[in-house]
Design an enzyme around this catalytic site. Structure first.
Site, PDB file in Angstrom:
ATOM      1  N   GLU A 288      45.991  36.867  51.253  1.00  0.00           N
ATOM      2  CA  GLU A 288      45.112  37.572  50.310  1.00  0.00           C
ATOM      3  C   GLU A 288      45.343  39.053  50.514  1.00  0.00           C
ATOM      4  O   GLU A 288      45.135  39.569  51.606  1.00  0.00           O
ATOM      5  CB  GLU A 288      43.651  37.244  50.595  1.00  0.00           C
ATOM      6  CG  GLU A 288      43.248  35.841  50.220  1.00  0.00           C
ATOM      7  CD  GLU A 288      41.785  35.602  50.540  1.00  0.00           C
ATOM      8  OE1 GLU A 288      40.946  36.355  50.033  1.00  0.00           O
ATOM      9  OE2 GLU A 288      41.501  34.686  51.316  1.00  0.00           O
ATOM     10  N   CYS A 322      38.856  44.925  49.234  1.00  0.00           N
ATOM     11  CA  CYS A 322      39.961  44.639  48.323  1.00  0.00           C
ATOM     12  C   CYS A 322      39.446  44.427  46.905  1.00  0.00           C
ATOM     13  O   CYS A 322      40.163  44.604  45.935  1.00  0.00           O
ATOM     14  CB  CYS A 322      40.775  43.445  48.794  1.00  0.00           C
ATOM     15  SG  CYS A 322      39.779  42.089  49.369  1.00  0.00           S
TER      16      CYS A 322
END
Lengths: 527, 451
Positions: A288, A322
């Site tokens: 990720e 993020c």
């Protein structure tokens, strides 16, 4: 079998809850003032002495030392692998619901210690109260959810019912899983990755980001306290360039789950594709990675809601998520009004020590980030039209919110992930154009729109290229199960964390077909 | 005679005196009533219609207006068109006459509930209220204050409104009070303050500073209000902010400086589960203060958002789920307030004739005279009800929103929703012509859950 329920975030409007949080910070302060913490590698349940170590300071106050991190090396790695291989042999055969219940126990312990854990994150990572609390909540949710998910998805399946054959699909763990985690969700993300691997029957090497080693160590202690066998989890704090690299390249590692930067993620994917001597397995990688997330505000948007949502998405935890919003597009006439209100609002956000409950922005994580971001801001202030720029308080790695106007869509500021409180904005003339501009990015993680046009909402649902689309709400703060999280394009590879398909990545599928007839006798056929 | 019988007799009298005079929103004329009636008969469209009403004022050009109208109403325009007299040709790309007509219609509708954009514009309507023997309190509609700049502007708007009202000799003529000797008429005009909009960083995590800053700003308002003879209520808001609000109120109202401010007001929301406890706490505060405060008792206006938010967070809903529970709790608090008129001026804020009648009859029963409490209602929603009570010799005060359309929309949509919800007393009263008896029913009956 137990059902899954999210646990609730702390309701800070209740005075006694605020007091508990404050007390946890006071207790931690007292401990640190006596002596800073030591973080050692933990193998087979015991702390290892190693030669090298580094010191970690409090990003809120660089004069205060938080802990000494003792750096794992190849010796610790080899020892871990030997123990974990042994541990795996029994752990994989532990009954699924026993493994699941151990996760639930982890969740219970974390819930009892929630303020204590939050307090560590405010000091070690500079996470403001609400963000730290959300981090613990997410960690607890991951434990309970993956426990639940394991029970409903990892049992063998009868593929087709036939009288003469027993046809099954069974799931077996992959083996030795390496978890390499980031500092920005220093509890939730490693917790999710580690417990997913464990509940699926794997043994785990856990290498935390060096910036958040203390909370990682707390987490490992909780795992052991809850009854995860000592030879199933190894804790290897250290530097990514050293121990991280060695783990990735090791031939005995079966799977790597990583959350972090695009550069490191792509490097892990590349290195994992290399088959090294004595390697008997193709490494599975889940990565990720980053995002350059965009919120589009159209002419009919509720501007009050948009301003509040964008402020939180862009500057919550100083933009170091993020999922954070780093780009804003205003469609048509609303652009100027939106940016005016955003800049005026940004100027009043409270920047200060994360230990102070009132701080909206705490410090950024460390000296490297601080210097990198300040240098970038200095350039931005020369190159782009400033909406809001400010000088932050001294003493820690503080950076105030920054907003730039009319930023060209091909610029570095518009395209690159910065991981800081920096928001770029531009104006488009139509909603469709805004979607195109937003999509012109290597990333596809989160994104959002503020609109009250049913048609625009429908258009964004179909066309905005993001893994997590948020409509008329902030684009951060995914909740386990409710909003499974993860992106595509260069934002990552793998199934969504906290989603229904996540655990299947940690197992192999085996199909088993048995002929159940004997010399023409088929049990049950004549009944 | 039992209290219930008295309430029934009194309530029936009120109903008779209202007769067929529906409030403006419920009459046969006017766009709002048409819209409301239409959405009441066609619930499937209600959501779309209210969403459209919500977005319209924010739209700055006619193409965008047309786009939204078309997207929300689509085929239903055929049916809706004639009603609004703007034909069926409403569609994106079409020139603006029809689209402007839509916006104009919504504006007209808003004007039924919002007194005007500025205090100056509102003056004639406020004077009109006074002529009709109605007191008022003005609420300034506003967007969220996301910055100190915006909070400052909001504060200035209050100060300006106070000056405008204060300098108007007709409004402020103390020789002609609406109700002679009533404590609610010591100061002829009144404002209701939305406290949290006065500080942009007002959050529970910034509690101490929020109370500090708000206290300062509220003091500024009170000083000017005192000088201009303007009464003040501090509105209650959502449960996230209410602890900050009450803390600020106690700090400021309890300070030496404002002990002589006559009946400074605050609000209790009966839909909150802890509101009875809160009322006791506030009464204790008033006792300690030594001088009475005004307490407006309402049911509460944030039910939808609070219920949704507690579901999202997994928190226990701080509000009663069932309307009857709120109604029953409302009557409990009403009694408590009326039993303590030596330390408070109860302001019974409701459109529910049962709730209002209960207060009036209970006061009568325990010997509390009509100059010891007042009734409050929302502007544009309850004029005939207010008149009926004034006719019985009570002081009625209208809660009057003032401000621009965009920030007013949230308010307007809430009112529309309220009026058309199945549980709305107004809707039951004026739309469905329910049996008076059932409308006056004791909410505590068959409601054992109430403690």
């Amino acid at each position: 079998m137990k059902l899954f329920n999210n646990i609730s975030p702390t309701d800070f409007s209740i005075a006694s809850e605020r007091e508990k949080f404050q007390k946890a910070i006071d207790t931690l302060n007292l401990k640190i003032s006596k002596s800073s913490f030591e973080v050692h590698p933990i193998i087979n349940g015991s702390e290892e002495s190693v030669e090298k170590s580094i010191s970690r300071e409090n990003p809120n106050d660089t004069s205060e030392k938080i802990c000494q991190v003792h750096l794992s090396g190849t010796k610790e790695l080899e020892k871990s692998i030997e123990k974990l291989k042994q541990g795996f042999l029994s752990w994989k055969n532990v009954n699924l619901s026993n493994r699941a219940n151990t996760l639930r126990k982890v969740a219970d312990i974390m819930n009892k210690k929630r303020f204590e854990l939050s307090a560590i994150m405010t000091k070690e990572s500079g996470k403001p109260w609400k963000e730290a609390d959300a981090d613990v909540v997410e960690a607890i949710d991951f434990c309970n959810y993956y426990a639940y998910l394991a029970e409903i998805t990892l049992d063998p399946i009868n593929t087709q019912i036939k009288k003469a054959e027993l046809n099954e699909l069974v799931y077996i763990p992959r083996g030795l899983v390496a978890v390499i985690s980031p500092w920005n969700f220093p509890l939730a993300i490693p917790c999710g990755m580690v417990v997913a691997a464990l509940v699926s029957g794997n043994s785990v090497i856990f290498k935390p980001a060096e910036q958040s080693s203390l909370i990682a160590k707390e987490f490992v202690s909780i795992l052991l306290e809850a009854g995860i066998p000592e030879n199933v989890i190894s804790f290897l704090p250290g530097l990514g360039s050293e121990i991280g690299n060695a783990i990735v390249k090791h031939p005995s590692i079966d799977m790597i789950t990583f959350t972090g930067s695009k550069e490191v993620g792509l490097d892990i994917i590349y290195e994992s594709s290399v088959v090294r001597p004595n390697q008997r397995n193709i490494k599975k990688v889940i990565a990720e990675m980053g995002g350059k997330n965009c919120i589009i505000v159209d002419e009919g948007a509720d501007i009050d809601e948009a301003v509040k949502g964008i402020l939180y998405s862009a500057f919550g935890f100083s933009g170091q998520k993020c999922s954070a919003c780093s780009r804003v597009i205003g469609v048509g006439d609303i652009y100027e009004r939106l940016v005016d209100r955003l800049t005026s609002a940004a100027s009043d956000l409270i920047v200060g020590r994360a230990e102070n409950s009132a701080s909206f922005l705490g410090p950024v994580i460390d000296k490297d980030s601080f210097e990198r971001l300040n240098k970038f801001i200095e350039n931005c202030n020369k190159e782009y039209e400033i909406g809001y720029s400010t000088i932050a308080p001294l003493g820690g790695y503080f950076i105030g919110p920054h907003i730039y106007k009319n930023v060209p869509a091909n610029s570095k500021l518009w395209q690159e992930e910065l991981f800081g409180p920096i928001l770029a904005s531009l104006k488009c003339n139509s909603f469709a154009e805004a979607i195109d501009v937003a999509n012109d990015s290597p990333y596809a993680l989160t994104g959002g729109i503020y609109s009250r046009s049913p048609k625009s909402i429908k258009y964004a649902r179909a066309n905005l290229e993001v893994g997590n689309l948020y409509i008329n709400r902030p684009c951060t703060g995914a909740i386990v199960q409710r909003q499974p999280f993860g992106g595509y394009k260069l934002s990552g590879i793998g199934e969504k964390a906290g989603g229904p398909n996540y655990l299947k990545q940690f197992v192999y599928e085996r199909a088993i077909s048995e002929n159940t007839t004997r010399k023409g006798f088929v049990p049950g056929l004549a009944d | 005679m039992t209290l219930e019988n008295e309430i029934y007799q009194f309530g029936e009298k009120i109903f008779n005196s209202i007769g067929q005079n529906a409030p403006s929103g419920f009459g046969k004329k006017g766009l709002a009533s048409k819209l409301m009636q239409w959405s009441m008969t066609k619930p499937s469209l209600k959501t779309n219609l209210f969403r459209l009403v919500d977005v319209l004022p924010a739209l700055t050009n006619s193409d965008v207006v047309a786009k939204h109208v078309h997207e929300y109403l689509g085929e239903d325009l055929t049916e809706l068109g004639p009603m609004f007299k703007f034909g069926m040709k409403l569609a994106p790309g079409l020139p603006s006459v029809t689209n402007i007509a839509v916006k104009k219609s919504v504006k007209e509708m808003a004007q039924m509930f919002i007194v005007g954009e500025t205090p100056e514009i509102a003056l004639p309507k406020l004077k009109n209220l006074k002529k009709n023997k109605l007191a008022f309190t003005v609420d300034l509609l506003g967007e969220y204050s996301v910055s100190e700049e915006e909070a400052e502007i909001y504060l200035k708007r209050y100060l300006h409104a106070i000056k405008v009202f204060g300098e108007d000799t007709e409004l402020q003529d103390t020789n002609k009070p609406i109700f002679k000797g009533h404590p609610g008429c010591i100061f002829p005009s009144n404002v209701s303050v939305k406290l949290t909009a006065l500080y942009s960083q007002c959050t529970p995590l910034n509690f101490a500073k929020s109370v500090e800053v708000l206290s300062k700003r509220l003091s500024t308002i009170l000083k000017l209000a005192m000088k201009n003879k303007i009464g003040v209520y501090i509105d209650a808001e959502d449960s996230e902010h209410n602890p900050i609000i009450y803390e600020t109120i106690k700090k400021v109202y309890g300070s030496e400086e404002f002990l002589d401010f006559p009946f400074p007001g605050l609000v209790i929301q009966a839909y909150a589960k802890d509101s009875l406890e809160l009322t006791k706490d506030i009464l204790d505060f008033a006792k300690r203060r030594g001088k009475p405060v005004a307490i407006r008792l309402v049911k509460g206006a944030y039910w939808d958002s609070e219920t949704a938010s507690s579901e999202l967070h997994g928190w226990e809903n701080p509000l009663f789920i069932k309307k009857e529970k709120t109604d029953a709790n409302y009557e409990k608090i009403t009694k408590l307030l009326l039993e303590n008129v030596d330390i408070c001026l109860p302001a019974i804020g409701s459109h529910n004739i049962r709730s209002l009648s209960h207060a009036c009859c209970y006061a009568e029963k325990i010997g509390v005279s009509k100059d010891k409490f007042e009734l409050q209602m929302l502007y544009g929603m309850a004029d005939p009800i207010a008149k009926a009570f004034v006719g019985e010799g009570y002081l009625a005060r209208m809660y009057v929103p003032l401000g621009e359309m965009i920030p007013g929309m949230g308010y307007l949509v809430r009112r529309l929703l309220e009026n058309t919800s199945n549980e709305s007393f107004l809707r039951n009263t004026f739309h469905d012509q329910n049996e008076i008896k059932s409308l006056l029913k004791n909410p505590s009956e068959n409601n054992n859950e109430i403690v």
